[in-house]
Scaffold this active site. Structure first.
Site, PDB file in Angstrom:
ATOM      1  NE  ARG A  91      -8.077  -6.448 -10.418  1.00  0.00           N
ATOM      2  CZ  ARG A  91      -7.174  -6.974 -11.074  1.00  0.00           C
ATOM      3  NH1 ARG A  91      -7.625  -7.266 -12.220  1.00  0.00           N
ATOM      4  NH2 ARG A  91      -6.075  -7.385 -10.723  1.00  0.00           N
ATOM      5  CE1 TYR A 116     -12.456  -7.514  -3.751  1.00  0.00           C
ATOM      6  CE2 TYR A 116     -12.245  -7.255  -6.124  1.00  0.00           C
ATOM      7  CZ  TYR A 116     -11.636  -7.393  -4.996  1.00  0.00           C
ATOM      8  OH  TYR A 116     -10.405  -7.271  -4.763  1.00  0.00           O
ATOM      9  N   GLY A 155     -12.911  -4.246  -6.691  1.00  0.00           N
ATOM     10  CA  GLY A 155     -12.274  -4.018  -8.047  1.00  0.00           C
ATOM     11  C   GLY A 155     -13.243  -4.085  -9.149  1.00  0.00           C
ATOM     12  CE  LYS A 179      -6.618  -1.963  -9.709  1.00  0.00           C
ATOM     13  NZ  LYS A 179      -5.155  -1.653  -9.388  1.00  0.00           N
ATOM     14  CG  HIS A 228      -1.591  -1.087 -11.848  1.00  0.00           C
ATOM     15  ND1 HIS A 228      -1.173  -2.638 -11.969  1.00  0.00           N
ATOM     16  CD2 HIS A 228      -1.911  -0.802 -10.610  1.00  0.00           C
ATOM     17  CE1 HIS A 228      -1.747  -3.065 -10.822  1.00  0.00           C
ATOM     18  NE2 HIS A 228      -2.253  -2.123  -9.985  1.00  0.00           N
ATOM     19  CB  SER A 260      -1.283  -8.777  -8.180  1.00  0.00           C
ATOM     20  OG  SER A 260      -2.045  -8.086  -9.424  1.00  0.00           O
ATOM     21  CB  ALA A 261       1.341 -10.965  -5.098  1.00  0.00           C
ATOM     22  CB  CYS A 262       5.411  -7.636  -6.880  1.00  0.00           C
ATOM     23  SG  CYS A 262       5.641  -8.849  -7.903  1.00  0.00           S
ATOM     24  N   GLY A 263       4.315  -6.284  -3.688  1.00  0.00           N
ATOM     25  CA  GLY A 263       4.605  -5.240  -2.384  1.00  0.00           C
ATOM     26  C   GLY A 263       4.613  -3.917  -2.672  1.00  0.00           C
ATOM     27  CE  LYS A 264       0.923  -0.327  -7.875  1.00  0.00           C
ATOM     28  NZ  LYS A 264       0.012  -1.227  -8.212  1.00  0.00           N
ATOM     29  CG  ASP A 270      -3.671   0.297  -7.060  1.00  0.00           C
ATOM     30  OD1 ASP A 270      -2.965  -0.543  -7.356  1.00  0.00           O
ATOM     31  OD2 ASP A 270      -4.771   0.218  -7.631  1.00  0.00           O
ATOM     32  NE  ARG A 284      -8.131  -6.551  -2.412  1.00  0.00           N
ATOM     33  CZ  ARG A 284      -7.387  -6.112  -3.452  1.00  0.00           C
ATOM     34  NH1 ARG A 284      -6.870  -4.713  -3.481  1.00  0.00           N
ATOM     35  NH2 ARG A 284      -6.734  -6.897  -4.474  1.00  0.00           N
ATOM     36  CE1 TYR A 325       7.126  -6.808   3.722  1.00  0.00           C
ATOM     37  CE2 TYR A 325       9.179  -8.350   4.080  1.00  0.00           C
ATOM     38  CZ  TYR A 325       7.621  -8.065   3.732  1.00  0.00           C
ATOM     39  OH  TYR A 325       6.735  -9.217   3.391  1.00  0.00           O
ATOM     40  N   GLY A 326      11.540  -2.397   4.522  1.00  0.00           N
ATOM     41  CA  GLY A 326      12.362  -0.933   4.621  1.00  0.00           C
ATOM     42  C   GLY A 326      13.698  -0.966   4.039  1.00  0.00           C
TER      43      GLY A 326
END
Ligand code: OXD
Ligand code: MN
Length: 595
Positions: free
Chosen positions: A72, A201, A203, A210, A230, A252-256, A281, A378, A503-504
């Site tokens: 994006r 691309y 996004g 988005k 979001h 972003s990059a926090c494991g959604k 998302d 992706r 994680y779990g």
């Protein structure tokens, strides 16, 4: 080809787009298997898509974007409201008249050697009172094939719109010449319109995601009494079969996607706990007939980041990609036409094609410090492939939400979990969301980036008005409002290593959150909110984590928080008069509690 609808508003707008772009051919996308199969064959024959191993990855295709077009582009994304102040200080703004005047010549005749595909689609289940219709015209088969996975597409979408309504989002996309200097992603919220040009691309070009489901929809939600967020949506099934639903927003990059598809630790699965995915998302939320807040996932698939996804980190996401999936910018194993990315496993293919298309020796290439897959490569996977997809995924009424969870990546400040005192304080907690930059991104490490509600790049109007809308929704929901929490999986020890396994095992924190919603567990009041008693976080079966560790993870360092409060004050100043007074009140209260 004949139009798929009698709706004169749609047909008039499509005619205008045809007159502007002057395509060689026009094709209405009806959503039929025959038509999509034909387009797949065409894309394979031109090389735009590559067919993957039919036994190991049935129905899967590969696509590579231009190296200048892999993410994006926030600096080229605009909110063109008539008044600048309506876009607010966190969005790029341009006068709509000026923007139309600038872009119109760029679209003029741009499809003269191409086919224009007209894609009707529904965001949300067909027949849902929360769903909305969009029409995207595009010159990209890649867009058509991705949209076929990501949204409910084709003639069925017009069922929701009917023959008269004007309430549809008009999306115009042309990949044009994929020129980064002339790339624009533009939302005109007051016109229900999105114009995207010179990108291919996802996004930037899958306009339902988005551009519509967050930027345009957040604006619609403010005007119509609902919320576009979001957020992932998941259901936690308890041993007695009851399911509680929560939403969660992370930058972003926090494991959604990982949290959305979490597999509980053995101790929980043995007792009968299960986690069900509704969305990974985006959530659209609206009060239901019983006064509670209900959520739908407007999407129909996952557009997930491939690197880092593996059997252990996210078994369910990986399983979702094993058929009818489109891979973009990952690496190919030429021996068997399968795909590979960093951290999929420890065996990069020897006979590899890296994401830009160069044939390389995978292990040597990786050993030299190169990436075989682009870090933002992706998968576009159908939600129905997901082993833990919720039985309520297609429920037009959505699912009732018990808790809203915010989070970020903080090495020291934020504790493992805390609960806000009430909705207003919860709105404050969401507004101060932040993440520290990691070594994965360029620039300084450990710099705090504010990303309120993870909506900074996605809010289609003034962030101050957005917070006011949150406060308003809280008043409407009253005592039926979901409880609001904040989590942080990323606290580090003196060596910089993560303390919490994540994680779990995040299930252990969800467990406490659900108990708080049910009123079955106590909490401790701290200056920042309610926290668990350390012994109320279940550490059974965890290696090296004791109740003592949990106590550390829950500690609140007043000096750090006083610094934090200064940062918040500085951030809030940006919003001037539009900052709701309730938010400055909450900040003052926090400062007073810390003193
Ligand atoms: C996404 C994003 O692709 O948030 O979902 O960037
Ligand atoms: Mn996202």
């Amino acid at each position: 080809m004949a139009t798929l609808t009698k709706n004169p508003n749609v047909n008039k707008w499509v005619d205008e787009m045809i007159a502007l772009c002057k395509p060689a051919k026009v094709m209405w996308i009806d959503g039929s298997k025959e038509q999509l199969d034909m387009l797949r064959e065409e894309a394979i024959s031109t090389g735009e898509m590559i067919k993957l191993n039919e036994e190991k990855l049935p129905g899967c295709l590969y696509h590579r974007t231009k190296p200048n077009d892999v993410a994006r582009v926030e600096d080229r994304t605009f909110i063109c409201s008539r008044k600048k102040e309506d876009a607010g200080p966190t969005n790029n703004w341009c006068d709509p008249k000026e923007m139309y005047a600038k872009l119109t010549p760029m679209y003029d005749g741009v499809m003269k050697d191409r086919t224009m595909y007209i894609i009707p689609y529904s965001m949300g289940p067909i027949g849902s009172p929360l769903a909305k219709v969009g029409v995207e015209v595009t010159d990209s088969i890649y867009v058509v094939l991705n949209m076929a996975i990501m949204v409910r597409m084709g003639a069925q979408a017009f069922k929701n719109l009917g023959d008269e309504s004007d309430d549809f989002v008009r999306g115009l996309h042309s990949k044009a010449y994929v020129d980064p200097e002339k790339r624009y992603i533009v939302q005109f919220p007051e016109d229900n319109t999105i114009w995207s040009i010179n990108s291919a691309y996802g996004g930037n070009v899958l306009l339902g995601k988005k551009c519509f489901a967050l930027r345009i929809a957040s604006y619609q939600g403010k005007n119509e009494g609902w919320m576009a967020e979001h957020m992932l949506i998941l259901g936690i099934e308890k041993p007695n079969g009851e399911i509680k639903y929560v939403t969660a927003a992370f930058p972003s990059a926090c494991g959604k996607t990982n949290l959305a598809m979490l597999i509980p630790p053995e101790g929980y699965t043995k007792k009968g706990y299960k986690v069900w995915t509704v969305g990974d998302d985006i959530a659209w939320l609206k009060p239901g007939p019983d006064g509670r807040l209900y959520a739908i996932n407007p999407e129909n698939g996952f557009f997930g980041v491939a690197p880092g996804t593996n059997e252990k980190s996210n078994y369910n996401a990986l399983a979702s990609t094993r058929k009818n999936t489109i891979f973009t910018n990952v690496a190919i194993n030429n021996d068997d036409m399968t795909v590979w990315w960093e951290k999929l496993d420890k065996n990069p293919p020897v006979n590899a094609t890296e994401w830009k298309g160069e044939k390389v020796n995978g292990p040597e290439y990786v050993a030299a410090g190169n990436k075989l897959a682009h870090p933002n490569s992706r998968f576009t996977a159908p939600a129905e492939n997901c082993p833990c997809i919720s039985s309520e995924f297609n429920n037009p009424q959505g699912v009732p939400i018990s808790a809203i969870i915010f989070g970020g990546r903080r090495a020291k400040t934020a504790p493992l979990v805390y609960q806000s005192f009430n909705w207003q304080h919860g709105t404050f907690v969401g507004s101060i969301m932040a993440s520290e930059t990691t070594a994965a991104a360029t620039g300084a490490v450990g710099v705090v980036r504010r990303d309120p509600m993870a909506m900074l790049p996605f809010c289609g109007y003034h962030m101050g008005d957005y917070w006011a809308h949150w406060l308003e929704m809280g008043k409407i929901l009253g005592d039926k409002a979901p409880k609001i929490f904040n989590v942080n999986w990323f606290r580090t020890d003196e060596n910089g290593d993560f303390i919490w396994p994540g994680y779990g095992d995040n299930m252990r924190v969800l467990d406490w959150i659900i108990e708080r919603c049910e009123g079955t567990v106590d909490a401790v009041e701290t200056p920042i909110g309610y926290e668990p008693k350390p012994e109320d976080i279940n550490v059974e079966g965890l290696d090296g984590i004791t109740t003592e560790t949990v106590k550390d993870l829950l500690s609140v360092d007043r000096d750090l928080w006083k610094e934090e409060a200064k940062g918040i004050e500085e951030f809030y100043q940006k919003f001037g008069e539009k900052l709701p007074k309730e938010m400055s009140e909450e900040l003052k209260n926090l400062e007073a509690r810390l003193a």
